[in-house]
Design an enzyme around this catalytic site. Structure first.
Site, PDB file in Angstrom:
ATOM      1  N   HIS A 108       0.826  -1.199   0.000  1.00  0.00           N
ATOM      2  CA  HIS A 108       0.000   0.000   0.000  1.00  0.00           C
ATOM      3  C   HIS A 108       0.867   1.258   0.000  1.00  0.00           C
ATOM      4  O   HIS A 108       0.998   1.940   1.010  1.00  0.00           O
ATOM      5  CB  HIS A 108      -0.959   0.000   1.188  1.00  0.00           C
ATOM      6  N   VAL A 119       3.179   3.558  -5.480  1.00  0.00           N
ATOM      7  CA  VAL A 119       3.226   2.791  -6.734  1.00  0.00           C
ATOM      8  C   VAL A 119       1.910   2.042  -6.932  1.00  0.00           C
ATOM      9  O   VAL A 119       1.384   1.974  -8.056  1.00  0.00           O
ATOM     10  CB  VAL A 119       4.420   1.824  -6.734  1.00  0.00           C
TER      11      VAL A 119
END
Length: 502
Positions: free
Chosen positions: A209, A212
């Site tokens: 998380h 990206v």
């Protein structure tokens, strides 16, 4: 009359004054500057540690989780729940062993480059392309952006080419490509600062998380927005909301799931009453950044509030514990053939489903990309399990690295969560992209099965449970015990019961 303020040009050999750079590296002006006159204390944004609120609206509280911040304010919120649990003394930034408090966050541009681009962007003629990338990375990254609508888009490579700034670069490019910057008269400096702050509010030490992942979801959302059923019906406002929701849908994610926050008596669980805790936090964090940067400050107040509310509705839809609610409603619409894309509420619902698909589309990517995402999300699960073991908590299902493998977690996730959702999406958008996604998912599932060293156990470890669900990316199953139809639509499996967090 529009007034433009020119930023000071500083020699390279002189230090940058502190009043010129904000806390995040974006450009800001000192409130004591004569350009703005005396500030009105009633309109100043008050900052107290990680909590910011507008003193003109005493009910607006935007929490930014920077470590284990205590909720202290004078705006009438419930007092913080105190607990002696040892986890409450843990800083979220130290959950991972590679945390370095002295490490500086990478900036997209140097200060001199930022000054130069800011002057260009504020008054650039339309026939001149916007220079949104640092010169060192322009060539290859621009080539990739030309194919940003390709489902095989390699977000990992793009992130390297943009020096770790894939979310800023990609979102800016898509907003500009749709003409939304000009259409909504968005100030370039405010937009750029907003995107920089969004990217920096993602925790780079989270295996999964992080920024990206947000960039990957934004790229997938763009692919769905181009589908004929959506492209011919969505308004510019729908597209703007869809892209912003994708970019901010996991903002400030702590790297642990909702049940973990609840059982450790975390203040966020208290604040949001154990209901969609992470999703509410992502939404409120996004709204806080919108107001802090003033990105929509030029819009009428009612329009701003509507945008914030609709943004929240999209982000809250990514709550995996409500998966079956949305899926059942979507299936009912398709069965009755009553989805009317000329109706605003129906378009918004389709956007919610598109964001849900984008959020968990990793199993539908080509194997080389899907495998990387699978390993990252599983490692995040295992890191949570390690923390639980360290503090003598019950280890959440699927989070024990000694009892689970990447393969059995992913096979369970595809079977109980991804396949039913994407099968219905393929009914709605029966396109080449939909069939490609289902094809990749079938191949990836077979690949994980082939990599299994021993047959997957039929115990609860192989069957997903919402106890390890977070924001729609966990390998979990819906918790209401309903049946799920596989991608082929030829069989159904009983979804195991999970624990409701609300």
């Amino acid at each position: 009359m529009e007034v433009c303020y020119q930023l000071p040009v500083l020699p390279l050999d002189r230090p940058v004054p502190k009043h010129v750079l904000s806390r995040r590296g974006a450009i800001s002006f000192s409130s004591s500057s004569s350009l703005f006159g005396a500030p009105d204390p009633r309109q100043l944004s008050q900052r107290r540690g990680a909590i910011s609120y507008d003193s003109s609206d005493q009910t607006a509280l935007y929490i930014r989780m920077l470590g284990d911040v205590r909720v202290r304010s004078q705006v009438g919120f419930e007092p913080e729940r105190r607990s002696s649990h040892p986890y409450l003394c843990i800083d979220f930034r130290t959950l991972h062993s590679d945390y370095d408090p002295e490490r500086r966050v990478h900036r997209l541009l140097s200060f001199q480059r930022y000054l130069h681009s800011s002057r260009l962007l504020r008054g650039v003629p339309q026939q001149i392309p916007l220079h949104i990338l640092d010169e060192d990375y322009t060539g290859q990254a621009r080539c990739m952006l030309e194919k940003v609508g390709n489902w095989n888009f390699d977000i990992f490579l793009f992130d390297r080419l943009t020096n770790g700034n894939s979310l800023i670069t990609l979102t800016f490019h898509l907003l500009n490509q749709y003409g939304l910057v000009e259409l909504f008269q968005l100030d370039m400096v405010k937009l750029w600062r907003f995107l920089v702050m969004v990217q920096e509010d993602y925790h780079s030490d989270n295996p999964y998380h992080n920024a990206v992942h947000a960039a990957d979801v934004t790229q997938a959302m763009y692919c769905y927005l181009r589908e004929p059923m959506l492209a011919k019906s969505l308004t510019s406002k729908d597209i703007l909301l869809g892209l912003l929701a994708a970019a901010t849908h996991d903002l400030d994610h702590p790297g642990v799931n909702q049940p973990f926050l609840i059982k450790t008596d975390h203040y966020l669980a208290t604040l949001y009453r154990n209901t969609s805790v992470l999703e509410n936090h992502h939404w409120k964090s996004a709204v806080g950044l919108l107001r802090e940067t003033g990105l929509f400050s030029h819009l009428p107040a009612e329009d701003r509030l509507n945008m914030e509310r609709d943004l929240g509705s999209l982000i809250l839809a990514t709550d995996i514990s409500r998966q079956n609610d949305y899926l059942s409603r979507f299936r009912l619409h398709l069965d009755q053939e009553n989805l009317c894309m000329s109706t605003a509420s129906h378009r918004h619902f389709v956007l919610q489903m598109a964001l849900k698909c984008a959020d968990i589309c990793n199993p539908c990517r080509p194997w080389e990309l899907s495998k990387q995402w699978s390993e990252k999300v599983t490692e995040e699960f295992f890191q949570q399990g390690d923390i639980e073991k360290k503090h003598k908590l019950e280890v959440s299902p699927l989070c024990d690295r000694e009892m689970n493998t990447v393969g059995n977690i992913q096979i369970g996730f595809m079977t109980y969560v991804a396949e039913p959702l994407f099968a219905e999406w393929a009914r709605f958008c029966d396109t080449r992209l939909s069939q490609t996604m289902l094809g990749h998912m079938g191949l990836n599932k077979a690949s994980w099965g082939g990599l299994q060293q021993e047959p997957a156990p039929v115990s609860e470890e192989a069957e997903p449970s919402t106890a390890c669900a977070d924001t729609g990316d966990a390998a979990t199953a819906p918790s209401d015990g309903s049946t799920a139809t596989t991608a082929g639509g030829t069989s159904s499996k009983e979804i195991p019961q999970g624990s409701r967090e609300s």
